[in-house]
Design a protein around this motif. Sequence first.
Motif, PDB file in Angstrom:
ATOM      1  N   PRO A 371       0.762  -0.725  -0.339  1.00 52.73           N
ATOM      2  CA  PRO A 371      -0.031   0.197   0.479  1.00 52.73           C
ATOM      3  C   PRO A 371       0.557   1.126   0.450  1.00 52.73           C
ATOM      4  O   PRO A 371       0.344   2.346   0.919  1.00 52.73           O
ATOM      5  N   ALA A 372       1.748   1.220  -0.954  1.00 56.54           N
ATOM      6  CA  ALA A 372       2.772   2.825  -1.219  1.00 56.54           C
ATOM      7  C   ALA A 372       3.044   2.494  -2.299  1.00 56.54           C
ATOM      8  O   ALA A 372       3.356   1.673  -3.030  1.00 56.54           O
ATOM      9  N   PRO A 373       2.830   4.029  -3.141  1.00 55.89           N
ATOM     10  CA  PRO A 373       3.732   3.707  -4.549  1.00 55.89           C
ATOM     11  C   PRO A 373       5.013   3.173  -4.516  1.00 55.89           C
ATOM     12  O   PRO A 373       5.860   3.863  -3.759  1.00 55.89           O
ATOM     13  N   ILE A 374       5.073   2.617  -5.747  1.00 55.01           N
ATOM     14  CA  ILE A 374       6.303   2.289  -5.815  1.00 55.01           C
ATOM     15  C   ILE A 374       6.922   2.505  -6.929  1.00 55.01           C
ATOM     16  O   ILE A 374       6.991   2.925  -8.151  1.00 55.01           O
ATOM     17  N   THR A 375       8.215   3.344  -6.791  1.00 51.20           N
ATOM     18  CA  THR A 375       9.628   3.471  -8.260  1.00 51.20           C
ATOM     19  C   THR A 375      10.495   2.392  -8.377  1.00 51.20           C
ATOM     20  O   THR A 375      11.598   1.898  -7.649  1.00 51.20           O
ATOM     21  N   ALA A 376      10.246   2.132  -9.752  1.00 49.80           N
ATOM     22  CA  ALA A 376      11.632   1.636 -10.647  1.00 49.80           C
ATOM     23  C   ALA A 376      11.930   2.236 -11.803  1.00 49.80           C
ATOM     24  O   ALA A 376      11.719   2.257 -12.780  1.00 49.80           O
ATOM     25  N   HIS A 377      13.415   2.701 -11.743  1.00 53.11           N
ATOM     26  CA  HIS A 377      13.354   3.545 -12.393  1.00 53.11           C
ATOM     27  C   HIS A 377      15.336   3.350 -13.164  1.00 53.11           C
ATOM     28  O   HIS A 377      16.353   2.728 -12.101  1.00 53.11           O
ATOM     29  N   LEU A 378      15.278   2.792 -14.745  1.00 50.32           N
ATOM     30  CA  LEU A 378      16.901   3.026 -15.254  1.00 50.32           C
ATOM     31  C   LEU A 378      17.244   1.576 -15.072  1.00 50.32           C
ATOM     32  O   LEU A 378      18.125   0.880 -14.676  1.00 50.32           O
ATOM     33  N   ASN A 379      16.299   0.632 -14.722  1.00 50.95           N
ATOM     34  CA  ASN A 379      16.619  -0.678 -14.922  1.00 50.95           C
ATOM     35  C   ASN A 379      17.054  -1.501 -16.314  1.00 50.95           C
ATOM     36  O   ASN A 379      16.046  -1.002 -17.049  1.00 50.95           O
ATOM     37  N   ASP A 380      17.883  -2.650 -16.179  1.00 45.30           N
ATOM     38  CA  ASP A 380      17.672  -2.883 -17.545  1.00 45.30           C
ATOM     39  C   ASP A 380      16.627  -4.485 -17.705  1.00 45.30           C
ATOM     40  O   ASP A 380      17.228  -5.552 -17.027  1.00 45.30           O
ATOM     41  N   LEU A 381      15.321  -4.609 -17.991  1.00 41.71           N
ATOM     42  CA  LEU A 381      14.310  -5.494 -17.683  1.00 41.71           C
ATOM     43  C   LEU A 381      14.751  -6.443 -18.971  1.00 41.71           C
ATOM     44  O   LEU A 381      13.792  -6.881 -19.865  1.00 41.71           O
ATOM     45  N   LEU A 382      15.377  -7.490 -18.911  1.00 43.73           N
ATOM     46  CA  LEU A 382      15.680  -8.625 -20.668  1.00 43.73           C
ATOM     47  C   LEU A 382      15.167  -9.895 -19.439  1.00 43.73           C
ATOM     48  O   LEU A 382      15.427 -11.396 -20.012  1.00 43.73           O
ATOM     49  N   VAL A 383      14.090 -10.217 -19.182  1.00 44.32           N
ATOM     50  CA  VAL A 383      13.183 -11.164 -19.002  1.00 44.32           C
ATOM     51  C   VAL A 383      11.996 -10.884 -20.105  1.00 44.32           C
ATOM     52  O   VAL A 383      11.914 -10.154 -20.926  1.00 44.32           O
ATOM     53  N   LYS A 384      12.213 -12.332 -20.443  1.00 41.68           N
ATOM     54  CA  LYS A 384      11.378 -13.023 -21.129  1.00 41.68           C
ATOM     55  C   LYS A 384       9.428 -12.580 -20.330  1.00 41.68           C
ATOM     56  O   LYS A 384       9.176 -14.264 -20.433  1.00 41.68           O
ATOM     57  N   GLY A 385       9.284 -12.110 -20.510  1.00 45.57           N
ATOM     58  CA  GLY A 385       7.118 -12.057 -19.562  1.00 45.57           C
ATOM     59  C   GLY A 385       7.675 -10.693 -19.043  1.00 45.57           C
ATOM     60  O   GLY A 385       7.284  -9.725 -19.989  1.00 45.57           O
ATOM     61  N   ILE A 386       6.982 -10.704 -18.096  1.00 41.59           N
ATOM     62  CA  ILE A 386       6.578  -9.645 -17.877  1.00 41.59           C
ATOM     63  C   ILE A 386       7.898  -8.998 -16.351  1.00 41.59           C
ATOM     64  O   ILE A 386       8.783  -8.944 -15.708  1.00 41.59           O
TER      65      ILE A 386
END
Length: 434
Positions: A371-386
Motif C-alpha cells: 500500500p505505497a507507490p513504488i518507483t523503478a527507474h533505469l533498470n535493464d529488464l531483460l526478461v522473457k515475460g513481465i
Amino acid sequence: MLENTEGSLPARASVPVRRILLALGAIAIGGMFQSAAAANLCVNRSGASGCYTSIQAAVNSAAPGDVIQVAPGTYREGVTIGKPLSLMGANASNTIIEAAGQPNGINVDGLGNQNLANVVVTGFTIRNAKYEGIVITNASDVTVWGNVIVNNNRSLGFGSNGPVCPGIPSWETAEDFDCGEGIHLSGVDHSTVVGNQVVHNAGGILLSDDTGATHDNLITGNTTANNPYDCGITLASHVNLQQLPPFGVYHNTISDNESSRNGLAVEGAGAGVGIFDSAPGTQNYGNVVIHNRLVGNGLPGVTMHSHTPHQNLTDNVILGNYIAGNGADTEDAFTPFPTGINVYGVSAASGTVISQNIIKDEGIGIAVKTPAPITAHLNDLLVKGIGVDNLGRNPADATENWWGCTSGPGGNGCATADGPGVTARPVLRQPFHQ
C-alpha cells in the motif's frame, strides 16, 4: 566444495572489494606494531616456541588489544572472545577450527561482555559447529574477513512440521529452521564482514535484532552459495518478548556479494538477499543492497516482506545488482512466475528505490504489492515475460527503464507491463548498461 569467486562479480565490483581486503590486511598487520602495550601471542599444535596449543587458551590469556597468531593446523574446539583482540589464522586453506560438537566455531560474545568492541577474526576455515560458524552479539567495530565458513548448522534436524534445531539458545528467535546460519550478527553495529566464503551451511549470513539493534554494518565481497534452507544474506527483524518494540535492523549496506543457489532444499526457503519483518512492530529500514550478483536462488533475487500491519519496511534501496534465474515467491507474497525482485508489504514499503539493476532469465523482473507507490527507474529488464508486475492496487512508476527493445513494453521482443496503475512511458531507448 569451496567456491572460487574470481570473476564471479561484475568487473566494477572487483576492484573496490580487493581494495577493501588489502586495506583491512594493512590495518590488521599495522595494528600489531601500533601499541607498545599490545603483545603478540602464538598458537601451534605442538606448543613449540612457547606458543599455546589451543586458541581458547591464548584468548583467555590475552590482554585487550593483543594479537593472536595461529599457525596452520586443525584445532578441535569452539572459541569464545569477550575482549578486544585480533585473532589471525595463517591461512583459511590450512588453519581450521573443527567445531564438531561445539555450539559455535567462534562466538564474539558481547552479550556476556558489555561494551565489547574492536575484534578482528581472519584466516580460518570454520566448520561443523552445531549452530553458527561465527556468531557475534552486542558488539561494535568487529571485522570478520577472509574466512571459509562451511558445513555448520549441524544440529539441524527434521520434525513432523519441518526443520528444527534442538538446543539452539533461546535468544535466537525464529531460528529453529536453520540453526542460525553460517555467520550471525545480532545487536551488532559499525562492523564489517568482508571476503568470506559461506557455503554449504543451512543458511548464509544473517543480520537480526534478537539481542539489540543491528545497524550501520557493511557486508561486502562475500560468497554465500549452496546454503539450502535459507537466504544467502538475510536481514530479519524479530520479536523478542523481553524487548518491545523490537530493536530494528537498519542502515546496513549489502554490497558486491555473490549470493547463488541458496534456499533450494524446500519451496520458499531462501532468496539471494531477503529483507523481512516478521510480526507487528518489527523494523527493517534504510538498508542498501548494491552491486551484488544474485543468481539461481529459491526465492526472488531480492525479496522484501512485510506480513502484518504496523511494521516498518521503508527507505530500502536496491541498486545496481545483477539478478538472474531465481525462483518465484510463495505463500502470501506469491508471485506467479520466477521473479527478480519482489516487494511485498501489508505495511507500506514506502521509500523503496529500485534502480540500475540488470534483471534477466526471470518470468517477472520486478513484482510489487504494497500500500505505497513504488518507483523503478533505469533498470535493464531483460526478461522473457513481465518486466514490471503490479500485483496490488497502488501505483507503480516504472518509467525510464529498458524493456528489451526500443518500442517499450509490449513491443516485439520486449518485456511487458502488467497490473493496474503501472506507468511505463517514457522508456529508455537503449540499455542503461552498455
